[in-house]
Design a protein around this motif. Structure first.
Motif, PDB file in Angstrom:
ATOM      1  N   LYS A 113       0.745  -1.277   0.227  1.00  0.00           N
ATOM      2  CA  LYS A 113       0.058   0.011  -0.031  1.00  0.00           C
ATOM      3  C   LYS A 113       0.790   1.469  -0.057  1.00  0.00           C
ATOM      4  O   LYS A 113       0.594   2.019  -0.739  1.00  0.00           O
ATOM      5  CB  LYS A 113      -0.997  -0.016   0.950  1.00  0.00           C
ATOM      6  CG  LYS A 113      -1.942   1.235   1.176  1.00  0.00           C
ATOM      7  CD  LYS A 113      -3.252   1.135   2.029  1.00  0.00           C
ATOM      8  CE  LYS A 113      -4.139   2.067   1.867  1.00  0.00           C
ATOM      9  NZ  LYS A 113      -5.154   1.854   2.764  1.00  0.00           N
ATOM     10  N   TYR A 114       1.734   1.342   0.948  1.00  0.00           N
ATOM     11  CA  TYR A 114       2.652   2.689   1.144  1.00  0.00           C
ATOM     12  C   TYR A 114       4.011   2.164   0.661  1.00  0.00           C
ATOM     13  O   TYR A 114       4.794   2.420   1.439  1.00  0.00           O
ATOM     14  CB  TYR A 114       2.483   3.194   2.214  1.00  0.00           C
ATOM     15  CG  TYR A 114       1.261   3.867   2.592  1.00  0.00           C
ATOM     16  CD1 TYR A 114       0.800   4.712   2.033  1.00  0.00           C
ATOM     17  CD2 TYR A 114       0.413   3.029   3.557  1.00  0.00           C
ATOM     18  CE1 TYR A 114      -0.687   5.252   2.273  1.00  0.00           C
ATOM     19  CE2 TYR A 114      -0.759   3.539   4.092  1.00  0.00           C
ATOM     20  CZ  TYR A 114      -1.469   4.548   3.099  1.00  0.00           C
ATOM     21  OH  TYR A 114      -2.594   4.924   3.540  1.00  0.00           O
ATOM     22  N   ARG A 115       4.316   2.047  -0.744  1.00  0.00           N
ATOM     23  CA  ARG A 115       5.581   1.962  -1.231  1.00  0.00           C
ATOM     24  C   ARG A 115       6.152   3.315  -1.245  1.00  0.00           C
ATOM     25  O   ARG A 115       5.568   4.337  -1.383  1.00  0.00           O
ATOM     26  CB  ARG A 115       5.651   1.376  -2.630  1.00  0.00           C
ATOM     27  CG  ARG A 115       5.005   0.135  -2.793  1.00  0.00           C
ATOM     28  CD  ARG A 115       5.393  -0.354  -4.240  1.00  0.00           C
ATOM     29  NE  ARG A 115       4.567  -1.775  -4.471  1.00  0.00           N
ATOM     30  CZ  ARG A 115       5.181  -2.814  -3.996  1.00  0.00           C
ATOM     31  NH1 ARG A 115       6.528  -3.073  -3.375  1.00  0.00           N
ATOM     32  NH2 ARG A 115       4.474  -4.109  -4.013  1.00  0.00           N
ATOM     33  N   GLY A 116       7.596   3.416  -1.114  1.00  0.00           N
ATOM     34  CA  GLY A 116       8.365   4.689  -1.703  1.00  0.00           C
ATOM     35  C   GLY A 116       8.645   5.437  -0.236  1.00  0.00           C
ATOM     36  O   GLY A 116       8.662   4.826   0.879  1.00  0.00           O
ATOM     37  N   PRO A 119       6.374   6.607   4.048  1.00  0.00           N
ATOM     38  CA  PRO A 119       5.061   5.596   4.330  1.00  0.00           C
ATOM     39  C   PRO A 119       4.363   5.864   5.691  1.00  0.00           C
ATOM     40  O   PRO A 119       3.131   5.825   5.699  1.00  0.00           O
ATOM     41  CB  PRO A 119       5.687   4.393   4.217  1.00  0.00           C
ATOM     42  CG  PRO A 119       7.272   4.383   4.776  1.00  0.00           C
ATOM     43  CD  PRO A 119       7.588   5.855   4.238  1.00  0.00           C
ATOM     44  N   ILE A 120       5.074   6.397   6.652  1.00  0.00           N
ATOM     45  CA  ILE A 120       4.441   6.510   7.921  1.00  0.00           C
ATOM     46  C   ILE A 120       3.521   7.748   7.826  1.00  0.00           C
ATOM     47  O   ILE A 120       2.559   7.675   8.370  1.00  0.00           O
ATOM     48  CB  ILE A 120       5.526   6.684   9.132  1.00  0.00           C
ATOM     49  CG1 ILE A 120       6.310   5.353   9.119  1.00  0.00           C
ATOM     50  CG2 ILE A 120       4.925   7.345  10.561  1.00  0.00           C
ATOM     51  CD1 ILE A 120       7.520   5.410  10.151  1.00  0.00           C
ATOM     52  N   GLU A 121       4.072   8.778   7.254  1.00  0.00           N
ATOM     53  CA  GLU A 121       3.288  10.114   7.259  1.00  0.00           C
ATOM     54  C   GLU A 121       2.070   9.980   6.291  1.00  0.00           C
ATOM     55  O   GLU A 121       1.276  10.508   6.578  1.00  0.00           O
ATOM     56  CB  GLU A 121       4.555  11.106   6.453  1.00  0.00           C
ATOM     57  CG  GLU A 121       5.516  11.680   7.644  1.00  0.00           C
ATOM     58  CD  GLU A 121       6.724  10.835   7.412  1.00  0.00           C
ATOM     59  OE1 GLU A 121       6.572   9.575   6.857  1.00  0.00           O
ATOM     60  OE2 GLU A 121       7.714  11.281   7.881  1.00  0.00           O
ATOM     61  N   ASN A 126      -3.733   9.470   5.965  1.00  0.00           N
ATOM     62  CA  ASN A 126      -4.880   8.844   5.492  1.00  0.00           C
ATOM     63  C   ASN A 126      -5.984   8.170   6.576  1.00  0.00           C
ATOM     64  O   ASN A 126      -6.669   7.360   6.510  1.00  0.00           O
ATOM     65  CB  ASN A 126      -4.452   7.863   4.473  1.00  0.00           C
ATOM     66  CG  ASN A 126      -4.067   8.273   3.143  1.00  0.00           C
ATOM     67  OD1 ASN A 126      -4.441   9.557   2.795  1.00  0.00           O
ATOM     68  ND2 ASN A 126      -3.352   7.767   2.304  1.00  0.00           N
ATOM     69  N   CYS A 127      -5.496   8.713   7.824  1.00  0.00           N
ATOM     70  CA  CYS A 127      -5.863   7.976   9.048  1.00  0.00           C
ATOM     71  C   CYS A 127      -6.227   6.620   9.129  1.00  0.00           C
ATOM     72  O   CYS A 127      -7.248   6.051   9.481  1.00  0.00           O
ATOM     73  CB  CYS A 127      -7.419   8.696   9.107  1.00  0.00           C
ATOM     74  SG  CYS A 127      -7.310  10.756   9.321  1.00  0.00           S
ATOM     75  N   GLU A 128      -5.129   5.875   8.803  1.00  0.00           N
ATOM     76  CA  GLU A 128      -5.193   4.472   8.722  1.00  0.00           C
ATOM     77  C   GLU A 128      -5.386   3.909  10.175  1.00  0.00           C
ATOM     78  O   GLU A 128      -4.757   4.477  11.135  1.00  0.00           O
ATOM     79  CB  GLU A 128      -3.776   3.789   8.231  1.00  0.00           C
ATOM     80  CG  GLU A 128      -3.512   4.248   6.814  1.00  0.00           C
ATOM     81  CD  GLU A 128      -4.537   3.350   5.842  1.00  0.00           C
ATOM     82  OE1 GLU A 128      -5.165   2.319   6.163  1.00  0.00           O
ATOM     83  OE2 GLU A 128      -4.661   3.522   4.681  1.00  0.00           O
ATOM     84  N   LYS A 129      -6.223   2.817  10.378  1.00  0.00           N
ATOM     85  CA  LYS A 129      -6.216   2.246  11.851  1.00  0.00           C
ATOM     86  C   LYS A 129      -5.180   1.288  12.086  1.00  0.00           C
ATOM     87  O   LYS A 129      -5.281   0.667  13.126  1.00  0.00           O
ATOM     88  CB  LYS A 129      -7.716   1.696  11.752  1.00  0.00           C
ATOM     89  CG  LYS A 129      -8.718   2.792  11.548  1.00  0.00           C
ATOM     90  CD  LYS A 129      -9.440   3.007  12.989  1.00  0.00           C
ATOM     91  CE  LYS A 129     -10.624   3.970  12.632  1.00  0.00           C
ATOM     92  NZ  LYS A 129     -10.212   5.411  12.920  1.00  0.00           N
ATOM     93  N   GLU A 130      -4.344   0.769  11.130  1.00  0.00           N
ATOM     94  CA  GLU A 130      -3.680  -0.202  10.981  1.00  0.00           C
ATOM     95  C   GLU A 130      -2.143   0.340  10.155  1.00  0.00           C
ATOM     96  O   GLU A 130      -2.287   0.785   9.331  1.00  0.00           O
ATOM     97  CB  GLU A 130      -4.123  -1.429  10.323  1.00  0.00           C
ATOM     98  CG  GLU A 130      -3.267  -2.749  10.438  1.00  0.00           C
ATOM     99  CD  GLU A 130      -3.917  -3.936   9.978  1.00  0.00           C
ATOM    100  OE1 GLU A 130      -4.336  -4.759  10.681  1.00  0.00           O
ATOM    101  OE2 GLU A 130      -4.163  -3.924   8.760  1.00  0.00           O
ATOM    102  N   THR A 131      -1.183  -0.026  10.903  1.00  0.00           N
ATOM    103  CA  THR A 131       0.207   0.281  10.263  1.00  0.00           C
ATOM    104  C   THR A 131       0.956  -0.964  10.636  1.00  0.00           C
ATOM    105  O   THR A 131       0.674  -1.890  11.337  1.00  0.00           O
ATOM    106  CB  THR A 131       0.890   1.559  10.891  1.00  0.00           C
ATOM    107  OG1 THR A 131       0.914   1.157  12.162  1.00  0.00           O
ATOM    108  CG2 THR A 131      -0.126   2.875  11.059  1.00  0.00           C
ATOM    109  N   GLY A 132       2.413  -0.930   9.899  1.00  0.00           N
ATOM    110  CA  GLY A 132       3.007  -2.071  10.457  1.00  0.00           C
ATOM    111  C   GLY A 132       4.567  -1.965   9.714  1.00  0.00           C
ATOM    112  O   GLY A 132       4.824  -0.745   9.122  1.00  0.00           O
ATOM    113  N   VAL A 133       5.384  -2.921   9.519  1.00  0.00           N
ATOM    114  CA  VAL A 133       6.417  -3.037   9.051  1.00  0.00           C
ATOM    115  C   VAL A 133       6.531  -4.236   8.238  1.00  0.00           C
ATOM    116  O   VAL A 133       6.036  -5.183   8.518  1.00  0.00           O
ATOM    117  CB  VAL A 133       7.581  -2.827  10.157  1.00  0.00           C
ATOM    118  CG1 VAL A 133       8.987  -3.252   9.630  1.00  0.00           C
ATOM    119  CG2 VAL A 133       7.664  -1.909  11.072  1.00  0.00           C
TER     120      VAL A 133
END
Length: 157
Positions: A113-116, A119-121, A126-133
């Protein structure tokens, strides 16, 4: 395993700290020192500071692509693998091809989803409810290699 680590900001320092006792880090590549803060004082990156504290040789090339001197340094170190976490520059294919196990990227998002960059920003914007590594194999393209593992974190407000 002989590893050359590429990274620059605090996120990258945290990853380096976690793997330091488990791998033979034979060199660290980080961005050149830059002015920071209100006083624009030249300060080392968090990764460089960690390397200095541990006595690991630091390399800070201005550019990687076409840099024969840097290419030869990496080749002469004979790494088994490269590990990259938020380095800030694209690693050229000729450098990725030096170690037999290639390059592994620790990417601060749930790929693809967040290449490049940033990605954290972007996830926060986008107010994601889930992030990760994500842990992925590095290839010529930006964040295009196969993903080996993903660790997700969910958030509630």
């Amino acid at each position: 395993m002989r590893v050359i680590y590429f990274g620059t900001p605090e996120f990258s320092r945290i990853i380096l700290e976690k793997i330091y006792d488990h791998l033979n880090i034979i060199g660290i590549v980080t961005q050149p020192d830059k002015p920071k803060g209100r006083g624009k004082k030249i300060l080392p990156s968090p990764v460089k500071q960690f390397a200095i504290n541990k006595g690991i040789t630091v390399y800070q090339p201005e550019k990687l692509k076409g840099n024969i001197e840097f290419f030869n340094i990496i080749k002469d170190l004979k790494p088994d693998a490269l590990i990259v976490a938020s380095y800030g520059k694209i690693i050229p294919e000729d450098i990725l091809n030096i170690p037999p196990y290639g390059g592994i990227n620790v990417h601060a998002s749930i790929l693809p989803k967040y290449r490049g960059a940033a990605p954290i920003e972007r996830a926060l914007m986008n107010c994601e409810k889930e992030t990760g590594v994500s842990i992925m194999k590095m290839e010529k393209g930006l964040d295009t290699g196969p993903v080996y593992a993903i660790k997700k974190n969910s958030y509630t407000s």
